[in-house]
Write an enzyme that holds these catalytic residues in place. Structure first.
Site, PDB file in Angstrom:
ATOM      1  N   ASP A   1      -6.189   5.613   4.057  1.00 54.88           N
ATOM      2  CA  ASP A   1      -4.762   5.794   4.363  1.00 54.88           C
ATOM      3  C   ASP A   1      -4.385   5.246   5.730  1.00 54.88           C
ATOM      4  O   ASP A   1      -3.691   5.906   6.504  1.00 54.88           O
ATOM      5  CB  ASP A   1      -4.392   7.274   4.279  1.00 54.88           C
ATOM      6  CG  ASP A   1      -4.353   7.741   2.827  1.00 54.88           C
ATOM      7  OD1 ASP A   1      -5.373   7.546   2.142  1.00 54.88           O
ATOM      8  OD2 ASP A   1      -3.319   8.244   2.374  1.00 54.88           O
TER       9      ASP A   1
ATOM     10  N   TYR B   1       8.628  10.903   9.198  1.00 49.99           N
ATOM     11  CA  TYR B   1       8.942   9.750   8.358  1.00 49.99           C
ATOM     12  C   TYR B   1      10.364   9.739   7.824  1.00 49.99           C
ATOM     13  O   TYR B   1      10.776   8.763   7.215  1.00 49.99           O
ATOM     14  CB  TYR B   1       7.918   9.671   7.220  1.00 49.99           C
ATOM     15  CG  TYR B   1       6.536   9.700   7.797  1.00 49.99           C
ATOM     16  CD1 TYR B   1       5.792  10.885   7.854  1.00 49.99           C
ATOM     17  CD2 TYR B   1       6.016   8.577   8.427  1.00 49.99           C
ATOM     18  CE1 TYR B   1       4.556  10.924   8.476  1.00 49.99           C
ATOM     19  CE2 TYR B   1       4.779   8.609   9.050  1.00 49.99           C
ATOM     20  CZ  TYR B   1       4.052   9.790   9.078  1.00 49.99           C
ATOM     21  OH  TYR B   1       2.847   9.840   9.721  1.00 49.99           O
TER      22      TYR B   1
ATOM     23  N   HIS C   1      -5.638  11.882  13.340  1.00 54.69           N
ATOM     24  CA  HIS C   1      -6.605  11.778  12.236  1.00 54.69           C
ATOM     25  C   HIS C   1      -7.799  10.898  12.587  1.00 54.69           C
ATOM     26  O   HIS C   1      -8.805  10.931  11.886  1.00 54.69           O
ATOM     27  CB  HIS C   1      -5.934  11.187  10.986  1.00 54.69           C
ATOM     28  CG  HIS C   1      -4.855  12.024  10.437  1.00 54.69           C
ATOM     29  ND1 HIS C   1      -5.037  13.325   9.997  1.00 54.69           N
ATOM     30  CD2 HIS C   1      -3.533  11.771  10.276  1.00 54.69           C
ATOM     31  CE1 HIS C   1      -3.909  13.816   9.571  1.00 54.69           C
ATOM     32  NE2 HIS C   1      -2.967  12.912   9.734  1.00 54.69           N
TER      33      HIS C   1
ATOM     34  N   ASP D   1       2.434  18.810  13.756  1.00 52.41           N
ATOM     35  CA  ASP D   1       2.551  17.808  12.682  1.00 52.41           C
ATOM     36  C   ASP D   1       2.208  18.508  11.364  1.00 52.41           C
ATOM     37  O   ASP D   1       1.443  19.481  11.357  1.00 52.41           O
ATOM     38  CB  ASP D   1       1.536  16.686  12.962  1.00 52.41           C
ATOM     39  CG  ASP D   1       1.658  15.525  11.978  1.00 52.41           C
ATOM     40  OD1 ASP D   1       2.161  14.469  12.369  1.00 52.41           O
ATOM     41  OD2 ASP D   1       1.256  15.705  10.813  1.00 52.41           O
TER      42      ASP D   1
ATOM     43  N   ASP E   1       6.982  15.396  10.953  1.00 55.34           N
ATOM     44  CA  ASP E   1       7.025  15.419   9.484  1.00 55.34           C
ATOM     45  C   ASP E   1       7.023  16.863   8.985  1.00 55.34           C
ATOM     46  O   ASP E   1       7.067  17.117   7.790  1.00 55.34           O
ATOM     47  CB  ASP E   1       5.848  14.621   8.893  1.00 55.34           C
ATOM     48  CG  ASP E   1       4.538  14.855   9.628  1.00 55.34           C
ATOM     49  OD1 ASP E   1       3.599  14.066   9.407  1.00 55.34           O
ATOM     50  OD2 ASP E   1       4.445  15.821  10.419  1.00 55.34           O
TER      51      ASP E   1
ATOM     52  N   HIS F   1       0.432  17.479   8.968  1.00 55.80           N
ATOM     53  CA  HIS F   1      -0.910  17.153   8.459  1.00 55.80           C
ATOM     54  C   HIS F   1      -1.963  17.743   9.396  1.00 55.80           C
ATOM     55  O   HIS F   1      -1.714  17.900  10.598  1.00 55.80           O
ATOM     56  CB  HIS F   1      -1.120  15.639   8.394  1.00 55.80           C
ATOM     57  CG  HIS F   1      -0.184  14.937   7.470  1.00 55.80           C
ATOM     58  ND1 HIS F   1       1.034  14.420   7.883  1.00 55.80           N
ATOM     59  CD2 HIS F   1      -0.260  14.687   6.140  1.00 55.80           C
ATOM     60  CE1 HIS F   1       1.656  13.866   6.853  1.00 55.80           C
ATOM     61  NE2 HIS F   1       0.906  14.022   5.789  1.00 55.80           N
TER      62      HIS F   1
ATOM     63  N   ASP G   1       0.872  -1.191   0.000  1.00 58.22           N
ATOM     64  CA  ASP G   1       0.000   0.000   0.000  1.00 58.22           C
ATOM     65  C   ASP G   1       0.896   1.223   0.000  1.00 58.22           C
ATOM     66  O   ASP G   1       1.485   1.573   1.022  1.00 58.22           O
ATOM     67  CB  ASP G   1      -0.910  -0.006   1.250  1.00 58.22           C
ATOM     68  CG  ASP G   1      -1.774   1.262   1.294  1.00 58.22           C
ATOM     69  OD1 ASP G   1      -2.747   1.297   2.063  1.00 58.22           O
ATOM     70  OD2 ASP G   1      -1.458   2.231   0.576  1.00 58.22           O
TER      71      ASP G   1
HETATM   72  C1  LIG Z   1      -1.333  11.122  13.103  1.00 59.15           C
HETATM   73  O1  LIG Z   1      -0.657  10.529  12.030  1.00 59.15           O
HETATM   74  C2  LIG Z   1       0.478  11.220  11.700  1.00 59.15           C
HETATM   75  C3  LIG Z   1       0.378  11.759  10.303  1.00 59.15           C
HETATM   76  O2  LIG Z   1      -0.360  12.958  10.308  1.00 59.15           O
HETATM   77  O3  LIG Z   1       1.680  12.047   9.919  1.00 59.15           O
HETATM   78  C4  LIG Z   1      -0.290  10.740   9.369  1.00 59.15           C
HETATM   79  C5  LIG Z   1      -0.189  11.172   7.930  1.00 59.15           C
HETATM   80  C6  LIG Z   1      -1.055  10.299   7.016  1.00 59.15           C
HETATM   81  C7  LIG Z   1      -0.706  10.546   5.561  1.00 59.15           C
HETATM   82  C8  LIG Z   1      -1.643   9.798   4.656  1.00 59.15           C
HETATM   83  N1  LIG Z   1      -1.299  10.013   3.239  1.00 59.15           N
HETATM   84  C9  LIG Z   1      -0.026   9.387   2.884  1.00 59.15           C
HETATM   85  C10 LIG Z   1       0.262   9.538   1.412  1.00 59.15           C
HETATM   86  C11 LIG Z   1       1.651   8.985   1.117  1.00 59.15           C
HETATM   87  N2  LIG Z   1       2.376   9.904   0.274  1.00 59.15           N
HETATM   88 ZN   LIG Z   2       1.700  14.057   9.804  1.00 56.97          ZN
END
Ligand SMILES: COCC(O)(O)CCCCCNCCCN
Ligand SMILES: [Zn+2]
Length: 664
Positions: A92, A305, A135, A172, A265, A174, A20
């Protein structure tokens, strides 16, 4: 009091079991490298280790539905196919036979952290957890999250400890939409989030992640979104948003507890964020929150990440929680145009809810609906822009500088008949000053300040400054008969060959400062009750408060919206904090000021006070020793004239000082 560290390797024991692309970055190594970096640097040994525990059903049900919890309970017994099937209903995110157990440990760790802080076992702390939380929603997993760790912690703190106001800061990259949905109608929980948005072109692509989502019903004003519409944001952009959006509101909100959705991130090198802020920025973001709520701060890991910048950012955060000196941030060039637009939109959207934002000006009218079209064109341009101009994962950055604790935290230079406050080390050894310097002092100051005793004072003062610069002492407190005279001497004679840049913060005004620099070696910011007919230069900035320094609302507004941005841009090697006699500054404000100024010059602050104000030496010493400042209770609305004057001052100075920009 100490810093709690929660980590349990059980939370590394789940991973993605199928292909995935969206989820492959969420790997167990994220937790492993973070904890190992803390161990290797010796930071974990300096923390108080608190065991993780599983959150109970009733704790999880503070935020999630029974339906959802019952469904998740079944996942440990599912086959691989069932897990894939179950996962399809969410976005996701992925499930694993052990993720339910880990999700309970992640939420339980956040609750253990809240217990440790609220019972006074520790001052603050961090929980290294996965799966992350911000999330996940009432009945849905999302974005690698299963249970909303921080939202559960906020509800738990209110229920168990009667906490009245909780501030959640989500750095964060996001948008934690799960947290926003949970508290958008709740005025007791202020949620602040910045996030990569690109006019809704970035995940989770929600219209409600924009700056105009301010909360609903009685929660209106208690949800602050700052969208990043470009990648490549730097330290300046993050600090500007803290100084001009988050901190004024946070101080007005006056929380009893601060929770941080600590996602890293948003750091340079991260494939998700594509931002350029360096790991040491988290040292300052943490520091800027540590004088709220009497220092009660719980950080809970969310995203991050790039395993290198993640580990470095976690270490920077923990080192600040432990009270270590902050690294100097160099070359802050001020926020980029896009960041100024975002912070101006956020300030304007919240102007009506927060008196500290009342003078925010409206952004130039651009219709939100056309933003999509505009951004499509920008997307075009951006792809044309040379790829390497944008921050990509290939980016390299310097290892954060070492943050060494001086052997002595706080020293004092006092008249012999004045007792030294607890915790301070009286500086007695004083080397004889160069005869040349002595004669310079004598003929410059004919006042009593340099009689026999005065020369001793000056030589001790000189020694103290030398030790600050040599990082043998972190900060110092000096009591003298004539503050104004000694300040001049320090600025003109004692620092010239020792430091490159001195930030002088003058609280109150006894008389005109007849010393105005033009070469930039000294930046003077004077906060007092009188307007200064003195011509302002780039390096002499008088701030006038209608009711003087006793008006804490006006004072803190000037500190957050002017002094902090200036200080970050000026980046001094020494801070001289001068308390003029009769300034009237309130004790809690005085301690907040000392706390916030620790962010500059590796904490090398020299406090200069008049002997007849020795009554406030105790609180000064407490702040210099790093004890959290008491909250600023029930702040009144700042005087309109003061708010207006501050806005005008910023507009006039922003040509010289980019960090003052709040209008595009
Ligand atoms: C609380 O979770 C921490 C987070 O906010 O970092 C999660 C991010 C999900 C990102 C979902 N899309 C990923 C697309 C890959 N290119
Ligand atoms: Zn994030």
């Amino acid at each position: 009091m100490g810093t709690a560290l929660l980590y349990d390797e059980e939370m590394t024991k789940y991973k993605l079991l199928w292909v995935d692309a969206a989820c492959k970055i969420e790997v167990p190594e994220r937790l492993i490298v973070s904890y190992e970096a803390l161990v290797r640097s010796g930071l974990s040994d300096r923390c108080i280790s608190i065991p993780a525990r599983e959150a109970s059903d009733s704790e999880i049900l503070l935020v999630h539905s029974e339906l959802y919890l019952e469904a998740v309970k079944k996942t440990p017994y599912m086959t691989l196919e069932d897990l894939k099937e179950f996962t399809l209903q969410f976005g996701d995110v992925y499930f694993h036979p052990n993720i339910y157990h880990c999700a309970k440990l992640a939420s339980g760790s956040a609750l253990q952290l809240v217990d440790s802080v609220m019972t006074g076992k520790v001052r603050n702390g961090i929980a290294l957890v996965r799966p992350p939380g911000h999330h996940s929603m009432h009945s849905a997993a999302n974005g690698f999250c299963v249970f909303n760790n921080v939202a559960i912690a906020a509800r738990y703190a209110k229920q168990k400890y009667g906490v009245k106001r909780v501030l959640i800061v989500d750095w964060d990259i996001h948008h934690g939409q799960g947290v926003q949905y949970c508290f958008e109608d709740d005025p007791s929980v202020l949620y602040f989030s910045w996030h990569r948005y690109e006019h809704q072109n970035f995940w989770p692509n929600l219209r409600e992640s924009d700056y105009d989502s301010v909360g609903k019903e009685s929660g209106a004003g208690f949800n602050i979104n700052v969208p990043w519409n470009n990648v490549g944001m730097e330290n300046s952009d993050y600090l500007s948003v803290f100084c001009h959006v988050l901190l004024p509101v946070a101080y007005e909100f006056c929380p009893d507890l601060v929770l941080v959705c600590a996602g890293f991130d948003s750091a340079i090198g991260d494939p998700e964020g594509e931002m350029c802020a360096t790991p040491d920025i988290f040292a300052h973001l943490t520091h800027l929150l540590m004088n709220l709520a009497g220092g009660k701060l719980c950080a809970v890991l969310e995203g991050g990440y790039n395993l290198t910048s993640l580990a470095q950012s976690v270490c920077q955060t923990v080192q600040t929680l432990l009270g270590d000196p902050l690294p100097q941030l160099a070359n802050l060039r001020g926020p980029c145009k896009s960041a100024v637009e975002s912070l101006q939109c956020a300030r304007s959207a919240h102007r009506r809810y927060w008196s500290f934002l009342k003078h925010a000006t409206d952004p130039p009218m651009t219709d939100i609906s056309t933003k999509h079209i505009k951004s499509a064109m920008e997307e075009e341009e951006k792809t044309e822009m040379a790829e390497e101009e944008r921050c990509t994962e290939g980016k390299v950055w310097p290892e954060p500088p070492e943050r060494l604790c001086p052997p002595v935290c706080s020293a004092s230079v006092l008249p012999d008949d004045v007792a030294c406050p607890d915790g301070l080390k009286r500086l007695s050894s004083s080397k004889d000053l160069e005869p040349l310097l002595v004669s310079k002092l004598k003929n410059r100051f004919r006042t009593a300040a340099v009689d026999g005793d005065g020369v001793t004072t000056f030589s001790r003062l000189y020694t103290l400054i030398e030790k600050l610069v040599a990082n043998e002492i972190r900060n110092g407190l000096v009591l003298v008969p004539d503050v104004a005279a000694v300040m001049m001497c320090v600025v003109q004679d004692l620092t010239s060959d020792l430091v490159k840049r001195v930030l002088v913060v003058c609280v109150g005004k006894e008389k005109e400062l007849d010393y105005v620099t033009t070469d930039g070696k000294v930046l003077v910011v004077q906060i007092s009750s009188e307007d200064s007919e003195e011509q302002r230069s780039k390096y002499y900035i008088p701030v006038c408060l209608k009711k003087g320094c006793s008006d804490t609302s006006g004072f803190i507004q000037a500190v957050l919206g002017l002094l902090l941005p200036l200080g970050y841009e000026y980046n001094p090697d020494l801070v001289l904090l001068v308390r003029m006699p009769g300034s009237g500054v309130v004790d809690s404000m005085w301690q907040q000021l000392i706390g916030l100024l620790q962010g500059f010059a590796k904490g090398h602050t020299l406090v200069l006070m008049q002997v007849n104000e020795k009554a406030c030496m105790g609180s000064t010493a407490s702040a210099l020793l790093g004890h959290p400042a008491p909250p600023l209770q029930d702040l009144q609305t700042p005087f309109p004239e003061d708010g207006d004057a501050l806005e005008r001052l910023r507009e006039r100075l922003q040509a010289d000082w980019k960090m003052l920009q709040t209008t595009s």
